[in-house]
Motif scaffolding. Structure first.
Motif, PDB file in Angstrom:
ATOM      1  N   ALA A  76       9.568 -14.577   5.392  1.00 47.42           N
ATOM      2  CA  ALA A  76      10.185 -15.513   4.448  1.00 47.42           C
ATOM      3  C   ALA A  76       9.679 -15.288   3.028  1.00 47.42           C
ATOM      4  O   ALA A  76      10.357 -15.637   2.052  1.00 47.42           O
ATOM      5  N   LEU A  77       8.477 -14.706   2.908  1.00 45.43           N
ATOM      6  CA  LEU A  77       7.891 -14.420   1.591  1.00 45.43           C
ATOM      7  C   LEU A  77       8.128 -12.969   1.159  1.00 45.43           C
ATOM      8  O   LEU A  77       7.663 -12.562   0.083  1.00 45.43           O
ATOM      9  N   LYS A  78       8.829 -12.232   1.992  1.00 45.53           N
ATOM     10  CA  LYS A  78       8.999 -10.790   1.776  1.00 45.53           C
ATOM     11  C   LYS A  78       9.629 -10.468   0.420  1.00 45.53           C
ATOM     12  O   LYS A  78       9.130  -9.620  -0.329  1.00 45.53           O
ATOM     13  N   GLU A  79      10.722 -11.137   0.087  1.00 42.69           N
ATOM     14  CA  GLU A  79      11.409 -10.841  -1.169  1.00 42.69           C
ATOM     15  C   GLU A  79      10.616 -11.310  -2.374  1.00 42.69           C
ATOM     16  O   GLU A  79      10.564 -10.626  -3.403  1.00 42.69           O
ATOM     17  N   GLU A  80      10.003 -12.478  -2.248  1.00 48.90           N
ATOM     18  CA  GLU A  80       9.239 -13.036  -3.369  1.00 48.90           C
ATOM     19  C   GLU A  80       8.114 -12.107  -3.807  1.00 48.90           C
ATOM     20  O   GLU A  80       7.850 -11.946  -5.016  1.00 48.90           O
ATOM     21  N   TYR A  81       7.446 -11.482  -2.836  1.00 45.27           N
ATOM     22  CA  TYR A  81       6.326 -10.593  -3.147  1.00 45.27           C
ATOM     23  C   TYR A  81       6.694  -9.112  -3.022  1.00 45.27           C
ATOM     24  O   TYR A  81       5.829  -8.252  -3.226  1.00 45.27           O
ATOM     25  N   ASN A  82       7.950  -8.857  -2.671  1.00 40.43           N
ATOM     26  CA  ASN A  82       8.405  -7.474  -2.455  1.00 40.43           C
ATOM     27  C   ASN A  82       7.492  -6.760  -1.446  1.00 40.43           C
ATOM     28  O   ASN A  82       6.959  -5.675  -1.704  1.00 40.43           O
ATOM     29  N   LEU A  83       7.332  -7.388  -0.299  1.00 41.49           N
ATOM     30  CA  LEU A  83       6.432  -6.871   0.727  1.00 41.49           C
ATOM     31  C   LEU A  83       7.103  -5.813   1.591  1.00 41.49           C
ATOM     32  O   LEU A  83       8.297  -5.886   1.875  1.00 41.49           O
ATOM     33  N   ASP A  84       6.321  -4.859   2.026  1.00 44.92           N
ATOM     34  CA  ASP A  84       6.744  -3.889   3.029  1.00 44.92           C
ATOM     35  C   ASP A  84       6.011  -4.283   4.310  1.00 44.92           C
ATOM     36  O   ASP A  84       4.792  -4.104   4.407  1.00 44.92           O
ATOM     37  N   LEU A  85       6.729  -4.866   5.253  1.00 44.48           N
ATOM     38  CA  LEU A  85       6.107  -5.363   6.477  1.00 44.48           C
ATOM     39  C   LEU A  85       6.249  -4.368   7.624  1.00 44.48           C
ATOM     40  O   LEU A  85       7.299  -3.738   7.799  1.00 44.48           O
ATOM     41  N   VAL A  86       5.187  -4.265   8.411  1.00 46.88           N
ATOM     42  CA  VAL A  86       5.207  -3.484   9.635  1.00 46.88           C
ATOM     43  C   VAL A  86       4.404  -4.272  10.664  1.00 46.88           C
ATOM     44  O   VAL A  86       3.494  -5.025  10.302  1.00 46.88           O
ATOM     45  N   THR A  87       4.764  -4.174  11.925  1.00 50.52           N
ATOM     46  CA  THR A  87       4.024  -4.901  12.965  1.00 50.52           C
ATOM     47  C   THR A  87       3.338  -3.932  13.907  1.00 50.52           C
ATOM     48  O   THR A  87       3.812  -2.820  14.145  1.00 50.52           O
ATOM     49  N   ILE A  88       2.189  -4.369  14.428  1.00 51.20           N
ATOM     50  CA  ILE A  88       1.420  -3.547  15.375  1.00 51.20           C
ATOM     51  C   ILE A  88       1.157  -4.381  16.625  1.00 51.20           C
ATOM     52  O   ILE A  88       0.598  -5.482  16.545  1.00 51.20           O
ATOM     53  N   THR A  89       1.583  -3.873  17.748  1.00 50.23           N
ATOM     54  CA  THR A  89       1.362  -4.549  19.028  1.00 50.23           C
ATOM     55  C   THR A  89       0.468  -3.683  19.906  1.00 50.23           C
ATOM     56  O   THR A  89       0.697  -2.468  20.015  1.00 50.23           O
ATOM     57  N   ILE A  90      -0.523  -4.301  20.511  1.00 49.44           N
ATOM     58  CA  ILE A  90      -1.464  -3.558  21.356  1.00 49.44           C
ATOM     59  C   ILE A  90      -1.410  -4.076  22.789  1.00 49.44           C
ATOM     60  O   ILE A  90      -1.580  -5.268  23.041  1.00 49.44           O
ATOM     61  N   ASP A  91      -1.152  -3.166  23.701  1.00 47.58           N
ATOM     62  CA  ASP A  91      -1.134  -3.483  25.132  1.00 47.58           C
ATOM     63  C   ASP A  91      -2.525  -3.176  25.690  1.00 47.58           C
ATOM     64  O   ASP A  91      -2.889  -2.017  25.859  1.00 47.58           O
ATOM     65  N   GLU A  92      -3.277  -4.234  25.960  1.00 43.69           N
ATOM     66  CA  GLU A  92      -4.644  -4.048  26.449  1.00 43.69           C
ATOM     67  C   GLU A  92      -4.681  -3.579  27.902  1.00 43.69           C
ATOM     68  O   GLU A  92      -5.688  -3.039  28.351  1.00 43.69           O
ATOM     69  N   GLY A  93      -3.599  -3.839  28.631  1.00 44.32           N
ATOM     70  CA  GLY A  93      -3.573  -3.475  30.041  1.00 44.32           C
ATOM     71  C   GLY A  93      -4.036  -4.615  30.909  1.00 44.32           C
ATOM     72  O   GLY A  93      -5.027  -4.508  31.639  1.00 44.32           O
ATOM     73  N   ILE A  94      -3.321  -5.748  30.819  1.00 42.10           N
ATOM     74  CA  ILE A  94      -3.630  -6.931  31.619  1.00 42.10           C
ATOM     75  C   ILE A  94      -2.431  -7.189  32.527  1.00 42.10           C
ATOM     76  O   ILE A  94      -1.381  -7.632  32.075  1.00 42.10           O
ATOM     77  N   SER A  95      -2.598  -6.898  33.785  1.00 41.13           N
ATOM     78  CA  SER A  95      -1.494  -6.976  34.745  1.00 41.13           C
ATOM     79  C   SER A  95      -0.923  -8.392  34.842  1.00 41.13           C
ATOM     80  O   SER A  95      -1.666  -9.376  34.892  1.00 41.13           O
ATOM     81  N   GLY A  96       0.408  -8.488  34.841  1.00 45.11           N
ATOM     82  CA  GLY A  96       1.087  -9.764  34.991  1.00 45.11           C
ATOM     83  C   GLY A  96       1.033 -10.659  33.776  1.00 45.11           C
ATOM     84  O   GLY A  96       1.427 -11.822  33.835  1.00 45.11           O
TER      85      GLY A  96
END
Length: 283
Positions: A50-70
């Protein structure tokens, strides 16, 4: 009874105030959002978007799979869907892909699964954010998380860690990406309310290893205190912010002799634990 519009306005103004008061964002920055799929990281992503345009942000996301079954698979899928819906790039990393083991394989080597999980997650987040050129890592730590962490550190008399608290950490090494916490002043219950009110897909399940940590006991204690005396959590955070922030002293960091990542020792904690785990697995 607060309307959905009023509640959403409260959340946005809360986050915006934290961003402004603590100067969490600057114009034209690349921000890496640590996206687990849980309610806190999802709200963080939506608020920064929501603040991306106001600050001209370049957003990227990082997801980490720790390996927790279920458990982890659902969170990763939720992260994918939210990133896709907002048109934001998602980078996926995993313990198995980077270290050749899952958290399920190694948790029994430690008193709490949270110990290796925290070390290796922080390592991968920082390494990945640095590789993509991010200037900051945004995490979903909320008001409750910060108070719990503070009290745990206080109970251990680990005073050196106090300067690491707060909504923003400064750059202390070129390869150590500073972290920001846009939800620093948002109570956990309000994060959950936001997700439900707006019908946002989040992963509400609790980590099966969470019962092993001291955090869960402190969380239970604080919730009981808040129930008996409303405003307790906010007062603790306010007190901490005003009186218990120790003067930040320069921290000397090295680059790990094994992997090159920033570390307070010659060999970083991740490499030290990695060596220990390999020996235990082989034995």
């Amino acid at each position: 009874m607060v309307s959905k519009k009023e509640f959403n306005g409260y959340i946005r103004s809360n986050v915006r105030k934290t961003v402004k008061d603590y100067k969490l964002l600057e114009e034209n920055e690349k921000i890496a959002v640590a996206l687990s799929g849980g309610k806190d990281s999802i709200l963080t992503l939506h608020m920064l978007n929501a603040l991306k345009e106001e600050y001209n942000l370049d957003l990227v996301t990082i997801t980490i799979d720790e390996g927790i079954s279920g458990y982890r698979n659902e969170g990763v899928e939720v992260a994918r869907e939210n990133a896709k819906s907002l048109g934001i790039k998602l980078i996926e990393k995993s313990f198995s892909g980077e270290f050749n083991f899952k958290l399920d394989d190694i948790f029994s080597f430690y008193k709490s699964a949270c110990i290796p999980c925290g070390v290796f997650r922080r390592y991968l987040l920082n390494k990945t954010a640095y590789e993509v050129g991010a200037s900051k890592i945004a995490t979903g730590h909320n008001l409750d998380d910060e108070i719990q962490s503070f009290l745990m550190t206080f109970a251990r008399a680990d005073f050196k860690r106090f300067p690491k608290f707060g909504p923003k950490l400064d750059t202390i090494h070129p390869k150590l990406i500073p972290r920001i916490k846009p939800l620093w002043n948002v109570p956990e219950k309000d994060v959950g309310t936001w997700a439900i009110l707006n019908n946002i897909d989040v992963h509400f399940a609790e980590c099966p290893y969470s019962h092993m940590s001291a955090r869960s006991k402190i969380k239970e204690f604080l919730n009981k205190m808040e129930s008996n005396r409303k405003g307790t959590k906010a007062n603790i955070l306010k007190s901490f912010d005003k009186t218990l922030q120790l003067q930040k002293k320069p921290i000397k960091l090295y680059e790990c002799e094994k992997c090159g990542e920033p570390s307070s020792l010659n060999v970083c904690k991740a490499c030290e634990m990695f060596e220990e785990i390999n020996k235990l697995i082989l034995d």
